[in-house]
Enzyme design. Structure first.
Site, PDB file in Angstrom:
ATOM      1  CE1 TYR A   1      40.679  34.690  41.311  1.00  0.00           C
ATOM      2  CE2 TYR A   1      39.839  36.892  41.668  1.00  0.00           C
ATOM      3  CZ  TYR A   1      40.009  35.598  42.103  1.00  0.00           C
ATOM      4  OH  TYR A   1      39.525  35.212  43.327  1.00  0.00           O
TER       5      TYR A   1
ATOM      6  CB  SER B   1      42.119  34.062  50.902  1.00  0.00           C
ATOM      7  OG  SER B   1      40.929  33.676  50.267  1.00  0.00           O
TER       8      SER B   1
ATOM      9  CG  HIS C   1      43.875  33.381  45.922  1.00  0.00           C
ATOM     10  ND1 HIS C   1      43.753  33.675  44.596  1.00  0.00           N
ATOM     11  CD2 HIS C   1      42.608  33.213  46.361  1.00  0.00           C
ATOM     12  CE1 HIS C   1      42.486  33.682  44.243  1.00  0.00           C
ATOM     13  NE2 HIS C   1      41.766  33.403  45.304  1.00  0.00           N
TER      14      HIS C   1
ATOM     15  CG  ASP D   1      38.279  39.954  45.895  1.00  0.00           C
ATOM     16  OD1 ASP D   1      38.941  40.019  46.950  1.00  0.00           O
ATOM     17  OD2 ASP D   1      38.259  38.953  45.156  1.00  0.00           O
TER      18      ASP D   1
END
Length: 166
Positions: A52, A147, A117, A47
């Site tokens: 990130y 999410s 996200h 994931d």
């Protein structure tokens, strides 16, 4: 095989999606060691997210995939800026641009799961999910989801599309 467990890769090359922490977190060498250990243990889901480490997480995973020939199921996400001051959100054009750069960093043709996200108050969820449907049809993603949403936001997503994961 531990199919229901995923290796979270949010600290590869940064600490999550916070630009002030990009370049921190696990080094590429440490990320490789973690991915090797996870693979050895039977973990076949990784994931990550485009933001990130400002893309460093996806880049590390892509290098590991190329070096090992292993192919876990990949989940990636989009919403947050790639660098301080850059654009963010889930507008269809941005979603399509971000998946293209994610696939490039990962060195693969499609991801198994693509997530919003979090909610984007500037973009109707129906517009975002229409873009996800286009990516599904184009073979760039195999499934999509949302999410970090509230119950109301989840209900709106289900009414607007076919999310496979929350």
């Amino acid at each position: 095989m531990l199919d229901r467990i995923a290796l979270g890769c949010g600290n590869f090359g940064g600490i999550g999606s916070s630009p002030e922490f990009f370049g921190q977190g696990e080094t590429e060498e440490q990320a490789f060691a973690l991915m090797d250990a996870a693979w050895e243990l039977g973990i076949r889901r990784f994931d990550t997210a485009d933001a990130y480490g400002g893309g460093r997480s996806e880049t590390a995973i892509g290098k590991w995939l190329a070096a090992t020939g292993n192919r876990p199921r990949i989940t990636t996400k989009t919403l947050n800026p790639m660098e301080a001051g850059e654009d963010r959100g889930l507008a269809p054009a941005r979603v399509k641009r971000q998946i293209a750069t994610s696939l490039e960093r990962l060195g693969i043709d499609s991801v198994d799961l693509y997530l919003a996200h979090g909610p984007d108050p500037e973009t109707p969820i129906a517009d975002t999910l229409a873009a996800f449907e286009d990516l599904l049809t184009a073979g760039k993603i195999r499934a999509y989801g949302v999410s970090n949403v509230s119950a109301d936001e989840l209900s709106a997503a289900i009414a607007a599309g076919r999310p496979s994961a929350v």
